[in-house]
Design an enzyme around this catalytic site. Structure first.
Site, PDB file in Angstrom:
ATOM      1  N   ASP A 295       0.851  -1.195   0.000  1.00 13.84           N
ATOM      2  CA  ASP A 295       0.000   0.000   0.000  1.00 13.84           C
ATOM      3  C   ASP A 295       0.883   1.240   0.000  1.00 13.84           C
ATOM      4  O   ASP A 295       2.034   1.200   0.452  1.00 13.84           O
ATOM      5  CB  ASP A 295      -0.866   0.035   1.273  1.00 13.84           C
ATOM      6  CG  ASP A 295      -2.033  -0.954   1.225  1.00 13.84           C
ATOM      7  OD1 ASP A 295      -2.382  -1.417   0.131  1.00 13.84           O
ATOM      8  OD2 ASP A 295      -2.581  -1.258   2.303  1.00 13.84           O
TER       9      ASP A 295
ATOM     10  N   ARG B  31      -1.582  -0.548  -8.457  1.00 12.81           N
ATOM     11  CA  ARG B  31      -2.955  -0.166  -8.098  1.00 12.81           C
ATOM     12  C   ARG B  31      -3.019   1.366  -8.143  1.00 12.81           C
ATOM     13  O   ARG B  31      -2.191   2.033  -7.516  1.00 12.81           O
ATOM     14  CB  ARG B  31      -3.283  -0.644  -6.690  1.00 12.81           C
ATOM     15  CG  ARG B  31      -4.674  -0.205  -6.213  1.00 12.81           C
ATOM     16  CD  ARG B  31      -4.820  -0.314  -4.700  1.00 12.81           C
ATOM     17  NE  ARG B  31      -4.834  -1.685  -4.221  1.00 12.81           N
ATOM     18  CZ  ARG B  31      -4.444  -2.038  -2.994  1.00 12.81           C
ATOM     19  NH1 ARG B  31      -3.986  -1.125  -2.139  1.00 12.81           N
ATOM     20  NH2 ARG B  31      -4.496  -3.294  -2.618  1.00 12.81           N
TER      21      ARG B  31
ATOM     22  N   LYS C 273      -7.075   7.298  -5.558  1.00 15.16           N
ATOM     23  CA  LYS C 273      -7.060   8.767  -5.515  1.00 15.16           C
ATOM     24  C   LYS C 273      -6.076   9.265  -4.459  1.00 15.16           C
ATOM     25  O   LYS C 273      -5.430  10.287  -4.625  1.00 15.16           O
ATOM     26  CB  LYS C 273      -8.465   9.298  -5.259  1.00 15.16           C
ATOM     27  CG  LYS C 273      -9.384   9.071  -6.454  1.00 15.16           C
ATOM     28  CD  LYS C 273     -10.718   9.761  -6.294  1.00 15.16           C
ATOM     29  CE  LYS C 273     -11.638   9.368  -7.442  1.00 15.16           C
ATOM     30  NZ  LYS C 273     -13.011   9.876  -7.261  1.00 15.16           N
TER      31      LYS C 273
ATOM     32  N   THR D 188     -11.345   2.216  -7.067  1.00 13.68           N
ATOM     33  CA  THR D 188     -12.223   3.356  -6.778  1.00 13.68           C
ATOM     34  C   THR D 188     -13.670   2.889  -6.687  1.00 13.68           C
ATOM     35  O   THR D 188     -14.008   1.830  -7.212  1.00 13.68           O
ATOM     36  CB  THR D 188     -12.104   4.436  -7.887  1.00 13.68           C
ATOM     37  OG1 THR D 188     -12.923   5.551  -7.562  1.00 13.68           O
ATOM     38  CG2 THR D 188     -12.502   3.907  -9.263  1.00 13.68           C
TER      39      THR D 188
HETATM   40  P1  FDA Z   1     -14.541   9.281  -4.077  1.00 10.67           P
HETATM   41  O1  FDA Z   1     -13.963   9.656  -2.772  1.00 10.67           O
HETATM   42  O2  FDA Z   1     -14.677  10.326  -5.134  1.00 10.67           O
HETATM   43  O3  FDA Z   1     -15.924   8.580  -3.826  1.00 10.67           O
HETATM   44  C1  FDA Z   1     -16.757   8.130  -4.886  1.00 10.67           C
HETATM   45  C2  FDA Z   1     -17.979   7.472  -4.291  1.00 10.67           C
HETATM   46  O4  FDA Z   1     -17.587   6.299  -3.573  1.00 10.67           O
HETATM   47  C3  FDA Z   1     -18.720   8.289  -3.247  1.00 10.67           C
HETATM   48  O5  FDA Z   1     -19.621   9.175  -3.847  1.00 10.67           O
HETATM   49  C4  FDA Z   1     -19.414   7.205  -2.436  1.00 10.67           C
HETATM   50  O6  FDA Z   1     -20.547   6.719  -3.139  1.00 10.67           O
HETATM   51  C5  FDA Z   1     -18.391   6.098  -2.423  1.00 10.67           C
HETATM   52  N1  FDA Z   1     -17.525   6.137  -1.219  1.00 10.67           N
HETATM   53  C6  FDA Z   1     -16.235   6.511  -1.152  1.00 10.67           C
HETATM   54  N2  FDA Z   1     -15.759   6.370   0.112  1.00 10.67           N
HETATM   55  C7  FDA Z   1     -16.797   5.918   0.858  1.00 10.67           C
HETATM   56  C8  FDA Z   1     -16.971   5.575   2.249  1.00 10.67           C
HETATM   57  N3  FDA Z   1     -15.976   5.650   3.151  1.00 10.67           N
HETATM   58  N4  FDA Z   1     -18.189   5.132   2.660  1.00 10.67           N
HETATM   59  C9  FDA Z   1     -19.212   5.011   1.798  1.00 10.67           C
HETATM   60  N5  FDA Z   1     -19.115   5.321   0.471  1.00 10.67           N
HETATM   61  C10 FDA Z   1     -17.938   5.774   0.011  1.00 10.67           C
HETATM   62  N6  FDA Z   1      -5.383   5.149  -0.496  1.00 10.67           N
HETATM   63  C11 FDA Z   1      -4.065   5.371  -0.288  1.00 10.67           C
HETATM   64  O7  FDA Z   1      -3.661   6.515  -0.066  1.00 10.67           O
HETATM   65  N7  FDA Z   1      -3.172   4.334  -0.282  1.00 10.67           N
HETATM   66  C12 FDA Z   1      -3.552   3.060  -0.566  1.00 10.67           C
HETATM   67  O8  FDA Z   1      -2.706   2.153  -0.587  1.00 10.67           O
HETATM   68  C13 FDA Z   1      -4.944   2.814  -0.823  1.00 10.67           C
HETATM   69  N8  FDA Z   1      -5.397   1.549  -1.081  1.00 10.67           N
HETATM   70  C14 FDA Z   1      -6.708   1.371  -1.471  1.00 10.67           C
HETATM   71  C15 FDA Z   1      -7.139   0.116  -1.907  1.00 10.67           C
HETATM   72  C16 FDA Z   1      -8.418  -0.028  -2.427  1.00 10.67           C
HETATM   73  C17 FDA Z   1      -8.856  -1.379  -2.932  1.00 10.67           C
HETATM   74  C18 FDA Z   1      -9.310   1.088  -2.497  1.00 10.67           C
HETATM   75  C19 FDA Z   1     -10.676   0.969  -3.098  1.00 10.67           C
HETATM   76  C20 FDA Z   1      -8.901   2.301  -2.016  1.00 10.67           C
HETATM   77  C21 FDA Z   1      -7.617   2.468  -1.490  1.00 10.67           C
HETATM   78  N9  FDA Z   1      -7.187   3.703  -1.006  1.00 10.67           N
HETATM   79  C22 FDA Z   1      -5.841   3.904  -0.773  1.00 10.67           C
HETATM   80  C23 FDA Z   1      -8.192   4.762  -0.667  1.00 10.67           C
HETATM   81  C24 FDA Z   1      -8.388   5.759  -1.805  1.00 10.67           C
HETATM   82  O9  FDA Z   1      -7.246   6.569  -1.912  1.00 10.67           O
HETATM   83  C25 FDA Z   1      -9.635   6.633  -1.557  1.00 10.67           C
HETATM   84  O10 FDA Z   1      -9.483   7.357  -0.368  1.00 10.67           O
HETATM   85  C26 FDA Z   1     -10.939   5.862  -1.441  1.00 10.67           C
HETATM   86  O11 FDA Z   1     -10.970   4.831  -2.393  1.00 10.67           O
HETATM   87  C27 FDA Z   1     -12.165   6.780  -1.709  1.00 10.67           C
HETATM   88  O12 FDA Z   1     -12.073   7.355  -2.978  1.00 10.67           O
HETATM   89  P2  FDA Z   1     -12.890   6.877  -4.281  1.00 10.67           P
HETATM   90  O13 FDA Z   1     -11.885   6.619  -5.356  1.00 10.67           O
HETATM   91  O14 FDA Z   1     -13.758   5.739  -3.981  1.00 10.67           O
HETATM   92  O15 FDA Z   1     -13.677   8.132  -4.796  1.00 10.67           O
END
Ligand code: FDA
Length: 332
Positions: A155, A205, A208, A252
């Protein structure tokens, strides 16, 4: 997992919206502050209600419970990556114990026959003690994973660790070949980092990004973070990346981005062995299932007794989760 939201410098329009977002930022900051507070941790862990609620995001406290959660996901056609939640450590003995827990997880994955790999953090593996200590620990895990035909994802943590994490990935990828990394689209440096990883034929991977970072290092507007996410995925799906043997994990829950990626994958006729979608345990289960009908979907499954900070950060990510928790608390 210490994911936090970056400071958001989104362009604000209506004054009401401005106020709402400001309030939201205060809530997020308060939750992130609480995630580091010892008394709040003790209080929360003592009350079964919070433990029960956290089970939406955390698969359990034991490896057995996590394997049970992976079995359920597998039965739905979804694969997994196990994350043994742990604290940053500056104690060599603790770092070695954390490495052992991952070795146990890899063996248990094999013996139970579930489809899962592992994800780990270098701060848990002793990077704050020394690079050598950390490489030794992750090396032992990678070796065990290789023996079992498995894979280890490192990670990405805060920007203080980006350079070190990339260097350690290069060493371990060279030695074992079954180790991948994470790149965060909020960091301005990430396009260059992906270019260097393409040459290695790495498994990357794209996320964001989830840490509070100095504004000078990140794209402050969400729109730019999202566009950079797409541009990093495009790089990972380029002809040269494919030729080099790269693989990308698109991590994501953002439906718009997922749709754009699906279009790109179909236009470029990318084989299933070259990409997968990834999401977090308990978040957008509907989307996980729908997407798994046409693509490989892997869910990040955290487990362990150190669930409190991870849980608080999931709440901070989306204040609606907090409202839901409070409603249930008062109805309990
Ligand atoms: P965004 O934040 O724009 O959210 C899009 C939509 O997703 C929201 O509108 C909502 O519907 C849903 N959503 C997002 N978060 C939610 C929550 N907590 N509860 C409910 N719904 C939610 N980061 C990092 O810095 N280092 C890492 O190694 C990783 N590893 C990692 C692995 C995996 C498999 C995932 C999916 C994510 C990570 N992350 C991470 C976290 C990543 O950086 C980010 O903070 C989260 O994925 C939330 O961002 P989204 O891309 O989902 O989009």
């Amino acid at each position: 997992m210490a994911f936090q939201r970056p400071f958001s410098g989104r362009a604000l329009k209506a004054p009401n919206e401005k106020r709402r977002r400001k309030n939201g930022d205060y809530v997020k900051s308060a939750l992130i502050w609480l995630s580091r507070s010892k008394w709040a941790k003790e209080f929360t862990k003592k009350h079964g209600f919070f433990r029960r609620f956290s089970s939406r995001f955390v698969a359990g406290e034991t490896l057995g419970q996590a394997i049970g959660a992976v079995k359920t996901l597998n039965s739905l056609g979804i694969i997994a990556t196990l994350d043994h939640l742990g604290e940053n450590t500056t104690n060599a003995e603790e770092a070695r114990k954390s490495a052992e827990s991952y070795i146990d997880a890899i063996r248990e994955i094999k013996s139970s026959g579930v489809d899962s790999n592992v994800s780990l953090k270098l701060t848990q593996m002793g990077i704050d003690i020394s690079d050598d200590e950390c490489i030794e620990n992750v090396g032992r895990i990678s070796e065990e994973a290789k023996r079992n035909g498995n894979f280890v994802r490192i990670d990405m943590e805060s920007s203080a660790y980006t350079e070190k994490t990339l260097n350690i990935l290069r060493i371990l990828h060279g030695e074992y070949g079954n180790v991948g990394i994470v790149i965060q689209s909020y960091l301005k440096r990430s396009a260059d980092d992906v270019d260097s990883l393409l040459k290695l034929g790495a498994n990357v991977r794209i996320v964001k990004g989830a840490y509070r970072e100095p504004l000078s290092l990140v794209f402050p507007k969400k729109h730019d973070v999202d566009e950079n996410f797409m541009s990093l995925v495009e790089k990972m799906l380029s002809e040269s990346a494919q030729k080099a043997g790269c693989k990308v994990a698109i991590a994501t829950h953002d439906e718009k981005i997922i749709k754009r990626c699906e279009k790109l994958i179909s236009e470029r006729k990318i084989g299933k062995e070259r990409y997968e979608f990834q999401m977090l345990y308990g978040i957008r289960r509907d989307l996980q299932r729908a997407l798994s009908k046409n693509h490989t979907v892997r869910v990040y499954v955290p487990y362990g007794t150190e669930w409190y900070p991870y849980f608080m950060r999931r709440l901070a990510e989306r204040p609606a989760n907090l409202l839901f928790l409070l409603k249930n608390l008062f109805n309990a």
